[in-house]
Scaffold this active site. Structure first.
Site, PDB file in Angstrom:
ATOM      1  N   CYS A  72      27.653  41.669  95.657  1.00  0.00           N
ATOM      2  CA  CYS A  72      28.571  41.776  96.787  1.00  0.00           C
ATOM      3  C   CYS A  72      28.350  40.567  97.691  1.00  0.00           C
ATOM      4  CB  CYS A  72      28.257  43.068  97.538  1.00  0.00           C
ATOM      5  SG  CYS A  72      29.188  43.269  99.061  1.00  0.00           S
ATOM      6  N   CYS A 186      35.108  37.633  97.037  1.00  0.00           N
ATOM      7  CA  CYS A 186      34.703  39.038  97.156  1.00  0.00           C
ATOM      8  C   CYS A 186      34.758  39.587  95.740  1.00  0.00           C
ATOM      9  CB  CYS A 186      35.670  39.781  98.072  1.00  0.00           C
ATOM     10  SG  CYS A 186      35.556  41.591  97.962  1.00  0.00           S
TER      11      CYS A 186
HETATM   12  N1  DGL Z   1      32.783  43.512  97.105  1.00  0.00           N
HETATM   13  C1  DGL Z   1      32.324  43.086  98.361  1.00  0.00           C
HETATM   14  C2  DGL Z   1      32.170  41.567  98.440  1.00  0.00           C
HETATM   15  O1  DGL Z   1      31.953  40.932  97.442  1.00  0.00           O
HETATM   16  C3  DGL Z   1      32.953  43.610  99.625  1.00  0.00           C
HETATM   17  C4  DGL Z   1      34.012  44.615  99.612  1.00  0.00           C
HETATM   18  C5  DGL Z   1      33.973  45.450 100.869  1.00  0.00           C
HETATM   19  O2  DGL Z   1      34.555  45.047 101.894  1.00  0.00           O
HETATM   20  O3  DGL Z   1      33.320  46.489 100.812  1.00  0.00           O
HETATM   21  O4  DGL Z   1      32.228  41.002  99.493  1.00  0.00           O
END
Ligand code: DGL
Length: 272
Positions: A72, A186
């Site tokens: 993430c 993301c």
């Molecule tokens: N998947 C996450 C990232 O790579 C964030 C998604 C969310 O806002 O929860 O930033």
């Protein structure tokens, strides 16, 4: 044989897990989708840091992981420094928007970056951006609501958000004043790549960070002599994967099937 722990705020990290499984076919993985506490990207750092610590603690205590992949961008930006301090002996691999590869690939020197508000406003991202000063023009686009729409599997909202945000970024294409490279900053966004490509045109290159993360994980484990060895008695390589979510199991199960083509059972988990 100890597993590798992987977590994200939800389904996004599955895009990283895909790359990890391809790069490390003999490893066992424990994946935690923190869907019950998502999205991370529009919450404050305190929330993201707290959740990252709680999940890392659970993975270390309950599963005795040998490495942690923070799949993430938002959690990496907010919490990886503190996680590394807390677990100094554990290899911890994070993910960041692929700005450097974008500079290498862009011909027009105009690069779009889609990411969460949390990632784009973080000190870590600002530092990365500053390190590339003068090498390209970066068009930064916070995409509120997009990760959540992907998380919910809501195709209409995903389409509307993608159209809105790509529209706001300006023109895409191969002409000198156009964006020719789009960074998906993301881990949820690769799951909207098809609709994004339709919107920006087939010439635009998309960059995400899953494969470099998988390679770095391999490197760190190899350095420590901790790579799993293939079992020669195994005729079929049965890769072990355990999936957990802090949210709705059925929703996550659907995403695992849809995005990874797997029928791995999903268990619900409470992590406070
Ligand atoms: N998947 C996450 C990232 O790579 C964030 C998604 C969310 O806002 O929860 O930033």
């Amino acid at each position: 044989m100890r597993p590798i722990g992987v977590f994200d705020s939800g389904v996004g990290g599955l895009s990283v897990l895909q790359a990890l499984r391809a790069e490390l076919p003999d490893e066992q993985f424990i994946y935690i989708a923190d869907s019950g506490h998502a999205p991370y990207g529009e919450r404050d750092d305190t929330h993201v840091i707290h959740r990252s610590h709680a999940i890392a603690h659970h993975l270390v205590q309950k599963h005795h992981i040998k490495a942690l992949v923070v799949a993430c961008n938002t959690a990496t930006a907010a919490a990886i420094g503190q996680l590394r301090q807390t677990y100094a002996d554990l290899p911890i691999i994070g993910i960041e928007p692929a700005l450097k590869p974008a500079v290498a690939s862009s011909k027009t020197r105009r690069i779009g970056v889609m990411a969460t508000r949390g990632t784009l406003s973080s000190g870590k991202f600002r530092k990365l951006l500053a390190s590339l000063h003068g090498q390209a023009t970066f068009v930064l686009q916070p995409c509120d609501g997009l990760a959540y729409a992907i998380e919910q599997g809501n195709a209409i909202k995903v389409g509307a958000a993608c159209a809105h945000y790509t529209g706001a970024m300006g023109r895409f294409g191969l002409n000198s004043d156009e964006i020719d490279t789009l960074v998906l900053g993301c881990t949820h966004y690769p799951f909207a790549a098809e609709i994004l490509q339709t919107l920006v045109g087939k010439d635009v290159i998309f960059l995400e960070g899953g494969t470099p993360v998988a390679r770095q994980t391999r490197r760190l484990l190899a350095e420590r002599g901790q790579l799993a060895q293939p079992d020669p008695s195994d005729e079929v390589n049965v890769q072990q994967l355990h999936m957990y979510t802090t949210g709705a199991a059925s929703l996550f199960q659907g995403a695992v099937q849809k995005w990874l083509g797997l029928h791995t059972p999903v268990q619900t988990l409470v992590i406070e």
